[in-house]
Design an enzyme around this catalytic site. Sequence first.
Site, PDB file in Angstrom:
ATOM      1  N   LYS A  75       0.644  -1.709  -0.256  1.00  0.00           N
ATOM      2  CA  LYS A  75       0.026  -0.013  -0.177  1.00  0.00           C
ATOM      3  C   LYS A  75       0.806   1.044   0.008  1.00  0.00           C
ATOM      4  CE  LYS A  75      -3.762  -0.268  -0.528  1.00  0.00           C
ATOM      5  NZ  LYS A  75      -4.975   0.023  -1.427  1.00  0.00           N
ATOM      6  N   HIS A  93      -1.686   3.648  -7.785  1.00  0.00           N
ATOM      7  CA  HIS A  93      -2.679   4.324  -7.846  1.00  0.00           C
ATOM      8  C   HIS A  93      -2.406   5.641  -8.430  1.00  0.00           C
ATOM      9  CE1 HIS A  93      -4.536   0.938  -5.803  1.00  0.00           C
ATOM     10  NE2 HIS A  93      -4.091   1.407  -5.056  1.00  0.00           N
ATOM     11  N   ARG A 127      -2.386  -8.357 -19.857  1.00  0.00           N
ATOM     12  CA  ARG A 127      -3.028  -9.287 -18.192  1.00  0.00           C
ATOM     13  C   ARG A 127      -1.820  -9.121 -17.022  1.00  0.00           C
ATOM     14  NH1 ARG A 127      -7.046 -12.160 -16.071  1.00  0.00           N
ATOM     15  NH2 ARG A 127      -6.993 -13.933 -15.223  1.00  0.00           N
ATOM     16  N   ASP A 215     -21.149  -9.673 -17.604  1.00  0.00           N
ATOM     17  CA  ASP A 215     -20.063  -9.557 -18.286  1.00  0.00           C
ATOM     18  C   ASP A 215     -19.619  -8.578 -18.789  1.00  0.00           C
ATOM     19  OD1 ASP A 215     -17.046 -10.374 -15.993  1.00  0.00           O
ATOM     20  OD2 ASP A 215     -16.717  -9.691 -18.253  1.00  0.00           O
ATOM     21  N   THR A 219     -23.218  -5.690 -20.171  1.00  0.00           N
ATOM     22  CA  THR A 219     -22.682  -4.194 -20.541  1.00  0.00           C
ATOM     23  C   THR A 219     -22.334  -3.389 -21.852  1.00  0.00           C
ATOM     24  OG1 THR A 219     -20.450  -4.638 -19.702  1.00  0.00           O
ATOM     25  CG2 THR A 219     -21.990  -4.580 -17.944  1.00  0.00           C
ATOM     26  N   ASP A 304     -10.584   0.464   0.313  1.00  0.00           N
ATOM     27  CA  ASP A 304      -9.741   0.118  -1.018  1.00  0.00           C
ATOM     28  C   ASP A 304      -9.123  -0.463   0.096  1.00  0.00           C
ATOM     29  OD1 ASP A 304      -8.575   1.608   0.731  1.00  0.00           O
ATOM     30  OD2 ASP A 304      -7.868   3.440  -0.634  1.00  0.00           O
ATOM     31  N   LEU A 306      -9.952  -4.219   0.800  1.00  0.00           N
ATOM     32  CA  LEU A 306     -10.904  -5.417   1.283  1.00  0.00           C
ATOM     33  C   LEU A 306      -9.771  -6.367   1.450  1.00  0.00           C
ATOM     34  CD1 LEU A 306     -13.729  -4.239  -0.941  1.00  0.00           C
ATOM     35  CD2 LEU A 306     -14.016  -4.455   1.638  1.00  0.00           C
TER      36      LEU A 306
END
Length: 351
Positions: A75, A93, A127, A215, A219, A304, A306
């Site tokens: 973090k 982030h 990925r 998925d 949408t 944020d 979890l």
Amino acid sequence: MTHLWVRAEQRPNEERVGLTPEGAAALIDRGLRVTVEASRARALSIEGYAAAGCAVAPENSWPTAPADAIIFGLKELPEDGTPLRHRHILFGHAYKGQPAGRILLERFRAGGGTLYDLESLVDESGRRVAAFGYWAGYAGAAVALKCWAAQARGGICDPVTTWPGREGLLADLGAELTAAGARQPRALVIGARGRVGTGAADLCESMGLAVTRWDMEETAHGGPFPEVLAHEIFLNCILARPGCPVFVPAEALEAPRALRVIGDIACDPTSDFSPVKVYDRVTSWTAPALRVHADPMLDVMAIDNLPSLLPVESSLDYAAQLLPSLLTLDRIEEGVWGRAKAEFDRHMTPA
């Protein structure tokens, strides 16, 4: 010799770690030097790392680590504005225009360091090579159900803390849902084929809920999505990015709806691309639910960190995924690390 320095996490309620003692031993066998800071909070004990051959450093001593050390944490760093001179591996982030992310990049610019963002460690197909997604989804769905149970009792979700493991979580949540005494809610999971969505759906089904799994196909038309409002619980497991549809627009607050709890597990409310437009800030362990409408009630759960609620399972899972990449740190200019550095350089280049 490549030197990996595993720092203690400094964020409250963070017990996870991205490297196990067994993984550290594998790195040392590979020829890397590994230093691990002591930590009062880490879910895995420092004794295991010492037995694996790691050097042990004082907690939070990474700012004085040798200049060539690669600092590895999960973090964010303390927001003290200091320039960052080391190479850092962490979840930054920082690439979607987040205010805190822009500040972080300026600190790297000032110190001449480099960010290898864990979100940017990708294979040749793009990925991600490692993610906490499954346990984020699992724990996020659990807290969303706790929010729903609290509503059924006429209240709002109590503070949460770490569970000793999956079985403890299931027992605790089952008792809470039984005590609520209300009809089981229906849950809609968007992003159900990804890691996050799989974890969220698995938890819901473990609790006996009817789960609608969506998925990309469901949408692709871009909305609107009245089906979201027709479920009591909506779990968003889609990362905010350009082109992401809006699943819950601001006007949903006043619309007729069965929806009572939004679990925004992807949790990026400050991004312009957020698909949930009824809230603007994260929630916390001490206050998991943000009530955004009173009648009928609508709560948003947007914690944020979890996976930290299940620190042992999430650490072991993530560390196993990441270890093959860490074993290539002696060739940091190549592969996943080279791609992450290119992404950092791209965002450091003035527009």
